[in-house]
Design a protein around this motif. Structure first.
Motif, mmCIF file in Angstrom:
data_model
loop_
_atom_site.group_PDB
_atom_site.id
_atom_site.type_symbol
_atom_site.label_atom_id
_atom_site.label_comp_id
_atom_site.label_asym_id
_atom_site.label_seq_id
_atom_site.Cartn_x
_atom_site.Cartn_y
_atom_site.Cartn_z
ATOM 1 N N SER A 97 -7.696 5.987 41.202
ATOM 2 C CA SER A 97 -8.411 5.729 39.947
ATOM 3 C C SER A 97 -9.538 4.721 40.116
ATOM 4 N N GLU A 98 -9.300 3.675 40.911
ATOM 5 C CA GLU A 98 -10.245 2.565 40.999
ATOM 6 C C GLU A 98 -11.163 2.627 42.216
ATOM 7 N N GLY A 99 -10.868 3.510 43.178
ATOM 8 C CA GLY A 99 -11.738 3.660 44.333
ATOM 9 C C GLY A 99 -11.333 2.818 45.534
ATOM 10 N N VAL A 100 -12.298 2.615 46.438
ATOM 11 C CA VAL A 100 -12.032 1.991 47.730
ATOM 12 C C VAL A 100 -11.893 0.473 47.610
ATOM 13 N N VAL A 101 -11.118 -0.117 48.546
ATOM 14 C CA VAL A 101 -10.966 -1.574 48.639
ATOM 15 C C VAL A 101 -11.926 -2.059 49.726
ATOM 16 N N ASN A 102 -13.068 -2.599 49.319
ATOM 17 C CA ASN A 102 -14.126 -2.945 50.271
ATOM 18 C C ASN A 102 -13.708 -4.015 51.264
ATOM 19 N N HIS A 103 -12.877 -4.955 50.837
ATOM 20 C CA HIS A 103 -12.464 -6.038 51.742
ATOM 21 C C HIS A 103 -11.713 -5.484 52.951
ATOM 22 N N THR A 104 -10.958 -4.416 52.761
ATOM 23 C CA THR A 104 -10.225 -3.828 53.881
ATOM 24 C C THR A 104 -11.187 -3.154 54.850
ATOM 25 N N LEU A 105 -12.141 -2.383 54.326
ATOM 26 C CA LEU A 105 -13.123 -1.749 55.210
ATOM 27 C C LEU A 105 -13.920 -2.799 55.979
ATOM 28 N N GLU A 111 -16.894 6.723 53.310
ATOM 29 C CA GLU A 111 -17.296 5.550 52.536
ATOM 30 C C GLU A 111 -18.430 4.838 53.265
ATOM 31 N N THR A 112 -19.293 4.179 52.506
ATOM 32 C CA THR A 112 -20.436 3.462 53.066
ATOM 33 C C THR A 112 -20.300 1.969 52.809
ATOM 34 N N ARG A 113 -20.608 1.165 53.842
ATOM 35 C CA ARG A 113 -20.595 -0.291 53.696
ATOM 36 C C ARG A 113 -21.827 -0.881 54.379
ATOM 37 N N PRO A 114 -22.327 -2.023 53.893
ATOM 38 C CA PRO A 114 -23.453 -2.688 54.550
ATOM 39 C C PRO A 114 -23.086 -3.122 55.966
ATOM 40 N N GLU A 115 -24.039 -2.983 56.870
ATOM 41 C CA GLU A 115 -23.825 -3.396 58.266
ATOM 42 C C GLU A 115 -24.354 -4.817 58.438
ATOM 43 N N ARG A 116 -23.497 -5.776 58.178
ATOM 44 C CA ARG A 116 -23.917 -7.170 58.267
ATOM 45 C C ARG A 116 -24.115 -7.575 59.733
ATOM 46 N N PRO A 117 -25.091 -8.453 60.057
ATOM 47 C CA PRO A 117 -26.002 -9.147 59.117
ATOM 48 C C PRO A 117 -27.317 -8.391 58.916
ATOM 49 N N ASN A 118 -27.385 -7.145 59.390
ATOM 50 C CA ASN A 118 -28.637 -6.391 59.298
ATOM 51 C C ASN A 118 -28.954 -6.025 57.855
ATOM 52 N N LYS A 119 -30.208 -6.217 57.479
ATOM 53 C CA LYS A 119 -30.628 -5.931 56.109
ATOM 54 C C LYS A 119 -30.913 -4.439 55.947
ATOM 55 N N TRP A 120 -30.383 -3.868 54.887
ATOM 56 C CA TRP A 120 -30.578 -2.464 54.539
ATOM 57 C C TRP A 120 -30.089 -1.513 55.627
ATOM 58 N N ALA A 121 -29.093 -1.945 56.376
ATOM 59 C CA ALA A 121 -28.454 -1.068 57.354
ATOM 60 C C ALA A 121 -27.017 -0.815 56.903
ATOM 61 N N TYR A 122 -26.493 0.376 57.226
ATOM 62 C CA TYR A 122 -25.186 0.757 56.694
ATOM 63 C C TYR A 122 -24.320 1.411 57.771
ATOM 64 N N VAL A 123 -23.029 1.326 57.562
ATOM 65 C CA VAL A 123 -22.074 2.020 58.421
ATOM 66 C C VAL A 123 -21.270 2.982 57.551
ATOM 67 N N PHE A 124 -20.752 4.019 58.181
ATOM 68 C CA PHE A 124 -19.958 5.024 57.482
ATOM 69 C C PHE A 124 -18.533 5.016 58.019
ATOM 70 N N PHE A 125 -17.585 4.903 57.101
ATOM 71 C CA PHE A 125 -16.168 5.046 57.446
ATOM 72 C C PHE A 125 -15.764 6.489 57.136
ATOM 73 N N ILE A 126 -15.305 7.194 58.142
ATOM 74 C CA ILE A 126 -14.972 8.613 57.983
ATOM 75 C C ILE A 126 -13.528 8.862 58.392
ATOM 76 N N ASP A 127 -12.787 9.528 57.515
ATOM 77 C CA ASP A 127 -11.428 9.978 57.824
ATOM 78 C C ASP A 127 -11.454 11.484 58.013
ATOM 79 N N MET A 128 -10.690 11.967 58.971
ATOM 80 C CA MET A 128 -10.638 13.413 59.234
ATOM 81 C C MET A 128 -9.221 13.815 59.619
ATOM 82 N N ASN A 129 -8.908 15.082 59.435
ATOM 83 C CA ASN A 129 -7.619 15.598 59.860
ATOM 84 C C ASN A 129 -7.618 15.821 61.368
ATOM 85 N N GLY A 130 -6.466 15.547 61.994
ATOM 86 C CA GLY A 130 -6.352 15.752 63.430
ATOM 87 C C GLY A 130 -6.233 14.453 64.197
ATOM 88 N N HIS A 131 -5.893 14.581 65.482
ATOM 89 C CA HIS A 131 -5.700 13.428 66.378
ATOM 90 C C HIS A 131 -6.815 13.397 67.407
#
Length: 393
Positions: free
Chosen positions: A178-186, A342-362
């Motif tokens: 309901s509330e979405g992602v927990v950014n502190h964990t990412l 999910e997308t999060r800022p790539e600190r300390p770079n300004k306007w850069a981002y990282v992607f957290f991706i979950d997928m099925n499989g090992h």
């Protein structure tokens, strides 16, 4: 007239005698059933201890193996194997024939396995506290009640505790339906080398709690975490529209406050109710009955395939048009199903981002490994956060 006919006629004339006879027969049957239950209990008791002895033997073999290797980095054998436990629990559910429901049967085995693991090596599990939170409930659901669960003040503290080796594993929330992602964990994974070794899915059921001394007719305050208050907004509007709602740091803290207040109530889960000896005045008051939170188990080791797994990666992309499309193409090409991004800022770079991706499989699956290999030359960096069993319970 036969003796049997005479008895039947006598009983017909004297219904009390018939009732007494039936009662005696019922009591004899109950005694037989109880005797059978006692016999089964004895057998279960013996088998559980037999399983515990086998677990102790496993621990001995692991310790002896490490001693033979004599490598400093491997002086602490790994006793907890998430993939093995996932396989055992799935097998329990598959072979179960009732009348106990599959999940309830698996929960019984979960506790047996927890006690046996405690005999092998006591497990210290850090979780986002305080005691009585849903993260606490997730830790108990995943590791069982024999584990030594230790509350931490922040998600960062959970990561640090596991990184330092003070705790074997940590439990942190990552997303709510309901509330979405927990950014502190990412964000925690961006500065940590810990791996994801498991996940827990916990249905979030909120309860309206009061203490023994609470004067329900005089309630002036309802404590809970701000998310729980939001998840129960409609119910509260209907049932307690004029009572002040006070957001606190956690549901565990909300439950704790009732100890010294007679005019307050709390909204929290079952673990908080049990931990603080509170009464559930109303159960399952959440507005969305399918509300679920997903938690991650963090640790150091890589996990072998269980047969039903997920893989999580974090990707640092180049700052250019179409970067995300490039990243996703290899997943599609190799037939890998993405379950979330999910997308999060790539600190300390300004306007850069990282992607957290979950997928099925090992990661050991050919298609998953090939897809990640194809992503690497397209991005600045890609890191596998872990391959781990899908939540079973």
């Amino acid at each position: 007239m036969s003796e049997q006919s005479s008895k039947q006629n006598t009983n017909h004339l004297n219904p009390t005698a018939a009732s007494t006879s039936d009662t005696a027969t019922d009591q004899e049957f109950l005694n037989q059933l109880r005797h059978s239950i006692d016999a089964v209990d004895t057998e279960i008791h013996t088998l559980i201890n037999d399983r515990a002895k086998l677990a102790q033997q496993v621990a001995t073999v692991k310790k002896e193996h490490v001693a033979k290797i004599g490598v400093a980095a491997e002086q602490n054998p790994i006793f907890y194997r998430p993939e093995r436990e996932a396989q055992v629990l799935k097998a329990v559910m598959e072979r179960n024939t009732g009348p106990i429901a599959d999940e309830k049967m698996a929960r019984l085995f979960r506790e047996i396995m927890s006690v046996c693991l405690d005999l092998e090596a006591p497990q210290r599990i850090a979780f986002l506290g305080p005691v009585g939170t849903f993260t606490h409930a997730a830790a108990l659901k995943h590791f069982g009640k024999a584990a030594n669960t230790v509350p931490m003040t922040t998600i960062t503290d959970v990561f640090r505790e596991v990184e330092a080796g003070t705790a074997m594993y940590g439990v942190v929330p990552v997303e709510n339906s309901s509330e979405g992602v927990v950014n502190h964990t990412l964000d925690g994974f961006l500065s940590s080398t810990l791996k994801i070794i498991g996940e827990v899915e916990l249905p979030i059921h909120q309860n309206f709690l009061v203490a023994e001394h609470t004067k329900v007719d005089s309630l002036s305050r309802i404590y809970s975490h701000q998310q729980s208050l939001a998840q129960c907004r409609h119910w509260l509007d209907v049932n307690f529209p004029n009572v002040e709602r006070v957001a606190v740091s956690s549901n565990g803290e909300a439950a704790r406050r009732l100890k010294n207040e007679w005019h307050s109530a709390a909204i929290a889960g079952d673990v908080a109710a049990a931990e603080y000896d509170l009464h559930k005045l109303y159960s399952n008051i959440e507005d969305n009955p399918s509300n679920t939170t997903r938690f991650l188990i963090v640790g150091h080791e890589a996990i072998a395939p269980s047969g039903q797994d997920k893989t999580s990666i974090v990707v640092s992309a180049h700052d250019k048009a179409g970067a995300l499309i490039e990243i996703l193409k290899p997943l599609s090409y190799h037939g890998v199903s993405m379950t979330s991004i999910e997308t999060r800022p790539e600190r300390p770079n300004k306007w850069a981002y990282v992607f957290f991706i979950d997928m099925n499989g090992h990661i050991q699956d050919v298609n998953v490994s090939a897809a990640i290999d194809d992503i690497r030359p397209l991005v600045k960096d890609v890191r596998v956060l872990g391959s781990y069993p899908k939540a079973v319970l």
